[in-house]
Scaffold this motif. Structure first.
Motif, short mmCIF file in Angstrom:
data_model
loop_
_atom_site.label_atom_id
_atom_site.label_comp_id
_atom_site.label_asym_id
_atom_site.label_seq_id
_atom_site.Cartn_x
_atom_site.Cartn_y
_atom_site.Cartn_z
N TRP A 47 -43.67 -16.20 -26.55
CA TRP A 47 -42.58 -14.71 -24.51
C TRP A 47 -44.52 -14.41 -23.95
N ALA A 48 -45.00 -14.59 -24.54
CA ALA A 48 -46.22 -14.20 -23.28
C ALA A 48 -47.01 -15.16 -22.38
N MET A 49 -46.22 -15.85 -23.56
CA MET A 49 -46.52 -17.67 -22.29
C MET A 49 -45.48 -17.92 -21.04
N LEU A 50 -44.39 -17.16 -21.88
CA LEU A 50 -43.78 -17.88 -20.40
C LEU A 50 -43.55 -16.41 -19.37
N ALA A 51 -43.38 -15.32 -19.57
CA ALA A 51 -44.38 -14.51 -19.13
C ALA A 51 -45.67 -14.78 -17.99
N LEU A 52 -46.67 -14.76 -18.70
CA LEU A 52 -47.55 -15.62 -17.73
C LEU A 52 -46.55 -16.52 -16.90
N TRP A 53 -46.31 -17.72 -16.72
CA TRP A 53 -46.40 -18.50 -15.84
C TRP A 53 -45.34 -18.33 -14.89
N LEU A 54 -44.55 -17.66 -15.41
CA LEU A 54 -43.57 -16.82 -14.44
C LEU A 54 -44.24 -15.77 -13.31
N ALA A 55 -45.36 -15.02 -13.92
CA ALA A 55 -46.56 -14.42 -13.31
C ALA A 55 -47.58 -15.49 -12.08
N VAL A 56 -47.44 -16.53 -12.58
CA VAL A 56 -48.05 -17.88 -11.99
C VAL A 56 -47.42 -18.25 -10.80
N PHE A 57 -46.30 -18.60 -10.78
CA PHE A 57 -45.41 -19.07 -9.65
C PHE A 57 -45.29 -17.78 -9.11
N ALA A 58 -45.24 -17.22 -9.73
CA ALA A 58 -44.35 -15.93 -8.05
C ALA A 58 -45.50 -15.58 -7.63
N MET A 59 -46.82 -15.63 -8.46
CA MET A 59 -47.63 -15.51 -7.58
C MET A 59 -48.37 -16.54 -6.49
N ARG A 60 -47.63 -18.04 -6.70
CA ARG A 60 -48.13 -19.41 -6.31
C ARG A 60 -49.55 -19.67 -6.16
#
Length: 304
Positions: A47-60
């Protein structure tokens, strides 16, 4: 060189990070009442992995494609997640959450030793040697010398937690050596991806398919330690690191055990032996020496 002073905002975020990580020990222990050890760790990293990849994509942020980088993520996931999370979660089945948090503070002590062994610019100075010695004395006091001669579950659990701190220390050296050119958010997401890839087959083999019919308290505990105390804490960690520096960031280690001890006593009725508190006091003094608070760097350099 004097110790970097902290702004009010840096202090606030450092204390917040300590509170978040201090609460994670109780959350993990609550989940372990219903979830097997490896499954609890898989929940944490997935679940932490999914959350961090969302942050990475949001930050481009740019995503690395080189195979050697993803290989480094895999090793980092083992050293910083799979091994320490697994050992510490298993240890919490037999020892108090507060004691686990105290022993976890030894990460900084082992980190100094591993860095001195691996990097030429991290030699073991007199200041570091004194801090490390005090830290080891604190650990020995907290666990009791009988833990080194008895091999009952409680003693083995304490040694397992210490094994986790050694793995954390090795992970820090690996990150500096192999992942220093990446943004911290991408490095954290990639690391959690590596640990998830390892844990999925391992968990299915040992624990079987995860049971999703958990109680509300277990799901709340998992949500806390995965999304807040892992994904969110990683993002906050790097903010504090940028504001406070690595030396001051070590102070967060002193905030975590009191929080974990109080929560363990309040929610689960846990009590610790006086030796555990004495050990934490010695360990805290050792960390303050390593940090430079009790041993100004100018003094240490003059004598080394």
């Amino acid at each position: 060189m004097t110790q970097q002073s902290l702004s009010a905002r840096a202090w606030a975020e450092l204390l917040l990070l300590g509170l978040i990580w201090g609460g994670s020990f109780l959350a993990i222990r609550v989940a372990l009442d219903e979830v097997p050890v490896l499954t609890s760790v898989l929940h944490r990293v997935f679940w932490a992995m999914l959350a961090l990849w969302l942050a990475v994509f949001a930050m481009r942020l740019p995503i690395p494609r080189a195979p050697n980088v993803w290989g480094a993520f895999l090793v980092m996931g083992l050293l910083n997640n799979v091994i320490p999370f697994g050992l510490m979660a298993w240890g919490q089945l037999y020892i108090e959450t507060g004691l686990t948090s105290i022993l976890n503070a030894a990460t900084a002590v082992f980190g100094v030793i591993v860095a001195a062994m691996v990097f030429a610019d991290e030699r073991l100075t007199l200041q570091k040697a004194v801090g490390v010695a005090m830290g080891f004395l604190g650990v020995a006091t907290a666990i009791g010398l009988n833990a080194l001669t008895q091999f009952d579950p409680r003693s083995l659990a304490q040694l397992a937690v210490l094994g986790g701190t050694v793995s954390y220390a090795c992970a820090a050296a690996w990150a500096r050596s192999k992942l220093s050119g990446l943004s911290p958010q991408v490095a954290a997401a990639g690391m959690l991806t590596g640990s998830t890839l390892v844990l999925v087959p391992l968990t299915l083999l040992i624990d079987g398919p995860p049971d999703l019919g958990l109680s509300a308290s277990s799901w709340l505990a998992i949500a806390y330690y995965a999304l807040i105390a892992t994904a969110g804490a990683y993002l906050l960690y790097y903010r504090v690191l940028a504001m406070a520096g690595s030396g001051n960031l070590m102070l967060v280690t002193l905030v975590i055990p009191p929080v974990a001890i109080l929560l363990g006593a309040w929610v689960r009725g846990e009590t610790l032996r006086p030796e555990a508190f004495a050990g934490f006091a010695l360990l805290a003094l050792g960390l303050l020496v390593l940090n430079g608070t009790l041993w100004p760097r100018s003094r240490a350099r003059a004598r080394d």
